[in-house]
Design an enzyme around this catalytic site. Structure first.
Site, PDB file in Angstrom:
ATOM      1  N   SER A   1       0.814  -1.214   0.000  1.00 58.16           N
ATOM      2  CA  SER A   1       0.000   0.000   0.000  1.00 58.16           C
ATOM      3  C   SER A   1       0.850   1.268   0.000  1.00 58.16           C
ATOM      4  CB  SER A   1      -0.930  -0.074   1.205  1.00 58.16           C
ATOM      5  OG  SER A   1      -1.754   1.034   1.285  1.00 58.16           O
TER       6      SER A   1
ATOM      7  N   ASP B   1      -2.815   6.263  -3.052  1.00 58.48           N
ATOM      8  CA  ASP B   1      -1.682   5.555  -2.465  1.00 58.48           C
ATOM      9  C   ASP B   1      -1.221   4.442  -3.411  1.00 58.48           C
ATOM     10  OD1 ASP B   1      -3.596   3.596  -2.110  1.00 58.48           O
ATOM     11  OD2 ASP B   1      -2.924   3.063  -0.101  1.00 58.48           O
TER      12      ASP B   1
ATOM     13  N   ARG C   1      -2.869   5.386  20.319  1.00 60.47           N
ATOM     14  CA  ARG C   1      -3.158   3.972  20.045  1.00 60.47           C
ATOM     15  C   ARG C   1      -1.902   3.306  19.484  1.00 60.47           C
ATOM     16  NH1 ARG C   1      -3.638   3.847  14.520  1.00 60.47           N
ATOM     17  NH2 ARG C   1      -4.237   1.666  14.518  1.00 60.47           N
TER      18      ARG C   1
END
Ligand code: 16G
Ligand code: ZN
Length: 500
Positions: free
Chosen positions: A69, A235, A456
């Protein structure tokens, strides 16, 4: 099939795709992803697993996509696609991880074990579609996938270089021919022209691409634009889309996944009203990364219900399925629109039987549905949806931008000894461990106007991610730095302390 015939699973592994590393690898948010040099045995084994999965699904087609990606060129990755064109069912991620990490010597036995565990009928046919991105390591990895498929006597079909969403689409069409034709042309995108491919020596994603533009909040290096020209950044595997433009002071303005989601949701809402399909409920799904201003706009201006889920397309996709029409986008540009069977049937009926004005709106909506890639976010399909709305409304990029004003935000990353020491709850908006971190974040946030921040553990990199937003860019930057500092201090930071 007697186990003896699985000898070839071991022979191919040993002779062609041996496991040469002991580094543990895990099927994460978007499959396996790491340095390409560590992946060949993993991809071979995913070839095996895809065949087993296909047989468990009665011979329906499974996809294997080779890509990393938005990551830089030396990385690569592999992910499996389920028969409906969706991501691999979550309960199989553990099986994929197990198969990827066993030694070559144990591979045959583990394969037999997995076949038993999932109760695959190895007498059935099996079909696997394989696609890859343009990384120079991709052809070799695609070959490894083919060999894995062969080893278990499945049929592999190679698509060569395709975007991730095209492969999802082709898998879906192969298993459900009412959805379309399983070719790149089947998804009638029409012509589009590539404006530029920057990056040093044309390296994928280097100083360019959707992730670079979104995270650095800068245009790709080395590209020139006229003021207010609409520019789209994708992307490396074509499943993320963001837009931007430069104003007459050369300042960049970003239109991210939130801007796209709100544009699409407001247009679909407008058409639903016009065709009086009042029993269809539209909803929007975001993650904690959604800009606070977008959430406010969706709730207060669009009056559309919005839900927040954990990062990762599979979570958004799942949540969007609970609406008649579900629009989901991550701020980073991953997303699409899902339409339930009920929604499609209703809209088709109105297009046939409604009053003239209703019929017109319903027909526009049907065209819109047709242009959507519902299997997964698709940058090209999303681009056409955006262009459709702007064209239908006669809006330019500045007018689109003006629907609401983003709160300034900043993303940082912190390296810690063990990122899994961070646990989160409430769709990653609160942190439950280590102790004291959330209360420290609360204290910091309280000192800023419109402040919000969360942390996170990344699912794709060995870091903790920090997000902050506030009333000014300076404040967002400061808050992000202070929260990074708190993570560093309370969660075992390593290396240089982040500078506040
Ligand atoms: C993967 C996910 C993406 C998510 C990103 C977060 C898919 C296809 N891709 O790229 O949705 O935003 O991971 O990365 O699910 P992070 O966990 O490193 O922040
Ligand atoms: Zn991608």
């Amino acid at each position: 099939m007697p186990p003896s015939s699985l000898r070839v699973v071991y022979a191919f592994a040993r002779e062609m795709h041996p496991k040469t590393t002991d580094v543990f690898i895990e099927y994460g948010t978007a499959g396996f992803r790491t340095k390409a040099s560590l992946l060949e045995h993993v991809v071979y084994r995913m070839g095996l697993l895809a065949v087993i999965r296909s047989r468990v699904k009665n011979g329906r087609t499974i996809g294997i996509m080779i890509t990393a990606s938005h990551n830089l060129e030396p990385d690569n990755g592999v992910k499996l696609i389920d028969p409906e064109g969706e991501m691999l069912e979550q309960s199989w991620e553990e099986i994929a991880t197990r198969l990827a990490n066993v030694s070559d010597n144990d591979l045959e036995a583990t394969t037999v074990e997995v076949i038993k565990q999932v109760n695959a009928d190895m007498g059935l046919k099996a079909s696997v579609f394989i696609g890859m991105d343009t990384r120079y390591t991709s052809p070799r990895l695609a070959a490894a996938a083919v060999h894995g498929v062969m080893a278990l006597k499945g049929t592999a079909k190679e698509f060569g270089i395709v975007t991730t969403p095209i492969l999802h689409y082709c898998v879906r069409c192969r298993n459900d021919n009412t959805y379309g034709t399983p070719t790149e042309e089947g998804k009638k995108y029409g012509p589009y022209s590539l404006v530029s491919t920057p990056g040093e020596r044309g390296q994928l994603n280097l100083n360019c691409g959707a992730d670079f533009v979104k995270v650095s909040q800068k245009p790709p290096v080395g590209v020139e634009h006229a003021p207010f020209q609409r520019v789209a950044s994708l992307d490396g595997d074509g499943d993320r889309l963001v837009y931007y433009y430069l104003d007459d002071n050369n300042k960049m303005h970003l239109l991210d996944g939130d801007k796209i989601a709100t544009l699409l949701a407001s247009y679909v809402t407008q058409l639903l009203k016009a065709c009086e399909a009042t029993d269809l409920k539209l909803g929007l799904v975001q993650t904690a990364y959604a800009n606070g201003a977008s959430t406010k706009y969706i709730t207060e201006d669009l009056k559309v219900p919005v839900s927040c889920v954990k990062t990762g397309v599979k979570h958004l996709h799942h949540a969007a399925q609970s609406y008649d029409i579900g629009v989901y986008f991550e701020a980073n540009g991953h997303g699409t629109v899902l339409y339930s069977d009920k929604a499609k049937t209703t809209i088709r009926r109105i297009a046939q039987e409604g009053e003239p004005e209703q019929r017109k709106a319903a027909q526009l909506l049907l065209n819109f549905i047709d242009m959507t890639n519902e299997t997964v976010g698709d940058a090209i399909s999303d681009l056409f949806l955006v262009e459709t709305v702007l064209c239908a409304r006669g809006q330019n990029v500045k007018e689109w931008m003006e629907a609401y004003t983003d709160l300034p935000c900043r993303q940082l990353k912190v390296t810690v000894q063990d990122r899994n020491a961070i646990s989160t709850a409430d769709a990653e908006r609160r942190c439950t461990a280590p102790e004291g971190l959330q209360s420290r974040i609360d204290e910091l946030v309280a000192t800023y106007k419109s402040g919000r921040s969360f942390v996170r553990p990344s699912g794709t990199e060995d870091v903790v991610r920090v997000y902050a937003e506030a009333d000014t860019q300076e404040n967002a930057d400061k808050l992000a730095a202070q929260v990074s500092q708190a993570v560093f201090d309370l969660a075992g930071g390593v290396g240089d302390r982040p500078v506040a």
